[in-house]
Motif scaffolding. Structure first.
Motif, short mmCIF file in Angstrom:
data_model
loop_
_atom_site.label_atom_id
_atom_site.label_comp_id
_atom_site.label_asym_id
_atom_site.label_seq_id
_atom_site.Cartn_x
_atom_site.Cartn_y
_atom_site.Cartn_z
N LYS A 65 48.07 -38.28 -4.66
CA LYS A 65 49.35 -38.08 -3.99
C LYS A 65 50.41 -37.81 -5.05
N THR A 122 50.30 -31.32 -6.13
CA THR A 122 49.33 -30.90 -5.10
C THR A 122 50.01 -30.08 -4.01
N ASP A 156 42.26 -35.78 -4.72
CA ASP A 156 43.07 -36.20 -3.57
C ASP A 156 44.19 -37.15 -3.98
#
Length: 219
Positions: free
Chosen positions: A174, A178, A172
């Motif tokens: 940033k 992604t 997850d």
């Protein structure tokens, strides 16, 4: 032949194992993650404990977790385990990663393994590649057959264009990859691509033991 694809993949892994051994690694091919766990817990670790190993630690690896090796090693009665996967206290985890560099047994994965027997890795904080290069007396590497590549350049490309974005998604982070799903060579504070290592030989000989899993395992 009933399954030529399987025969091809198995034969290829045996070739990679021989190449790794020529480069000073110990290498064994096993059929699946369960067999990898049985080899590590039933053979490799007892041998190392008999030689005096007392402390074990981990480098980040989905394969180490999914195979059950992580939980099994944590429960081992003869080992003190530095649980570098415990993220409850980030400062404590960072300190454990430093201590892990002096462990007797370091267990991790690799981002890629080449057909001529080299390990290719890209790391975020550098603790995993540091331990592969130097520090722990013994290193155990679990690697799925899906990570075999032709050469170092192919390994680096695999990492940038597949393994790193998938891991950034898993964690997850940033980072641009992604969203774009390929490496942007970003400057994000969440970047996980900071330290490269190509392990061309195991020094001392057989310090690094590679368990090649004849199945897809990890990213």
């Amino acid at each position: 032949m009933d399954n030529p694809v399987q025969a091809f993949r198995s034969g290829r892994l045996e070739q990679v194992a021989k190449a790794l051994e020529r480069n000073g690694f110990a290498a064994t091919v096993v059929p699946d993650e369960n067999a990898a766990r049985e080899l590590v817990l039933g053979s490799i670790i007892p041998e190392l404990v008999a030689q005096g190993a007392k402390v074990a630690a981990f480098g980040g690896s989905v394969t180490v977790v999914h195979s059950g090796v992580y939980e099994a090693v944590k429960a081992h009665p003869d080992l003190e385990v530095l649980d570098t996967y415990d993220r409850t206290d980030p400062a404590h985890t960072l300190e454990l990663r430093r201590q892990a560099l002096l462990s007797d047994i370091f267990i991790t994965g690799t981002n890629a393994v080449t057909e001529d027997g080299k390990l290719v890795n890209l790391d975020g904080t550098g603790n995993r590649v540091a331990a592969l290069a130097y520090g722990p007396r013994n290193v155990i590497v679990l690697v799925g057959g899906n990570k075999v590549v032709a050469d170092v350049d192919s390994g680096m490309r695999r990492i940038r264009e597949y393994a790193a974005p998938v891991n950034a998604i898993r964690l997850d982070r940033k980072t641009p990859c992604t969203k774009t799903l390929h490496c942007e060579d970003c400057s994000s504070p969440d970047r996980i691509c900071n330290s490269w290592l190509v392990t061309a030989k195991s020094a001392p000989k057989k310090r690094i033991r590679v368990v090649l899993i004849d199945a897809e395992a990890g990213f």
